[in-house]
Design a protein around this motif. Structure first.
Motif: not given
Ligand SMILES: Nc1ncnc2c1ncn2[C@@H]1O[C@H](COP(=O)(O)OP(=O)(O)OP(=O)(O)O)[C@@H](O)[C@H]1O
Ligand SMILES: [Mg+2]
Length: 283
Positions: A74-80, A100-104, A106-122
């Protein structure tokens, strides 16, 4: 007569004392057995509690990462939309803030991706088999070279070293270690990266070594925590999830991981795995 009775008593006494000693040993064994049994039961309870807690934490991390995605979209979509519809009214400053809101987001999106990957590993099932780690390391380096063909990196590896592990997970671990070496040798030309190993005391020990920028060894343990970095983003890009991933994968195999480094000289990362099984040799 008195003589016979006395020797009769002596024999009886010796027999009784032998019996008493043996009964004492039996009782002591029984007590020890019950103690060990009790300890085992406590241990089993603790292990199953820990397992349940671990599953719960894994499920929690997984659902948090999933649920964070909706508001982020939502944050990304409405900012756009705001940028597109009202960009002219907002002026340069307004547009800049929204960018800057959109870049942030985006960064949060990749942090979430990384967390998902990490939790999937276990959580994902593992399929351990004999894996040629040298072959795996070579193919990871080929991928890195294909992505940056202009880099001059000399890669060396010794023999065909195997371990008993999940190939998919080990490819992820080696990709993270070798990508780090690739990245942190950027200022060296040619750079040197090597992969090797040995079997010691019933376990397979491997290393990934480079002659890159290195790091302060005092922080070596911290690096294996999620999002921990010693170099800033402007110098070397990354989110700090690589070594946490490596550690999790190695721990799932019952192994250990550690590092040695010297600033300006290079780093070596070590990890252990169960050795390959002879009955499956050559796989
Ligand atoms: N080979 C290396 N040489 C020097 N420093 C390293 C090396 N490998 C890791 N580090 C240090 O450890 C930190 C954590 O590494 P990690 O792989 O977890 O994160 P990253 O590479 O910064 O980001 P990501 O892997 O998520 O893209 C790095 O930021 C760097 O400071
Ligand atoms: Mg990394």
């Amino acid at each position: 007569m008195a003589q016979t009775r006395s020797s009769f008593f002596d024999d009886d006494l010796a027999l009784l004392s032998l019996l008493a000693n043996q009964t004492a040993v039996v009782l002591e064994n029984r007590r020890l057995f019950e103690e060990v049994h009790g300890l085992n039961r406590t241990l089993e309870r603790n292990v199953s509690e820990l397992r349940a807690l671990n599953d719960e934490l894994g499920a929690f991390a997984y659902s948090v990462s999933h649920d964070l995605r909706a508001p982020l979209r939502s944050i990304d979509g409405f900012s756009q939309i705001l940028l597109e519809d009202k960009g002219a009214v907002l002026g340069d400053d307004g547009r800049n803030h929204l960018d800057r809101v959109r870049a942030a987001a985006g960064r949060m999106g990749s942090l979430i991706d990384d967390m998902l990957l990490l939790s999937r590993l276990t959580r994902d099932e593992m399929t351990p088999r004999n894996v040629d780690l040298t072959g795996l390391a070579r193919s990871v380096v080929d991928d890195l070279r294909a992505r940056e063909p202009r880099r001059q990196v000399e890669f060396k590896s010794n023999g065909a070293l195997a371990a008993r592990c999940d190939e998919r997970l080990l490819r992820i671990a080696l990709t993270n270690l070798l990508a780090n070496s690739w990245k942190f040798t950027r200022q060296r030309e040619p750079a040197h990266i090597s992969f090797g190993g040995d079997t010691r005391d019933g376990e397979a020990v491997f290393f990934v070594k480079d002659d890159g920028v290195g790091f302060d060894i005092r922080y070596a343990d911290k690096l294996f925590g999620a999002f921990q970095r010693l170099h800033n983003d402007s110098e070397f890009e990354g989110t700090g999830i690589g070594l946490a991933t490596v550690q999790r994968i190695v721990h799932r195999h019952g192994g250990r991981v550690w590092a040695e480094s010297e600033v300006g000289k290079g780093s070596t990362f070590y990890f252990t795995l169960p050795p390959a099984e002879a009955s499956e040799a050559g796989t």
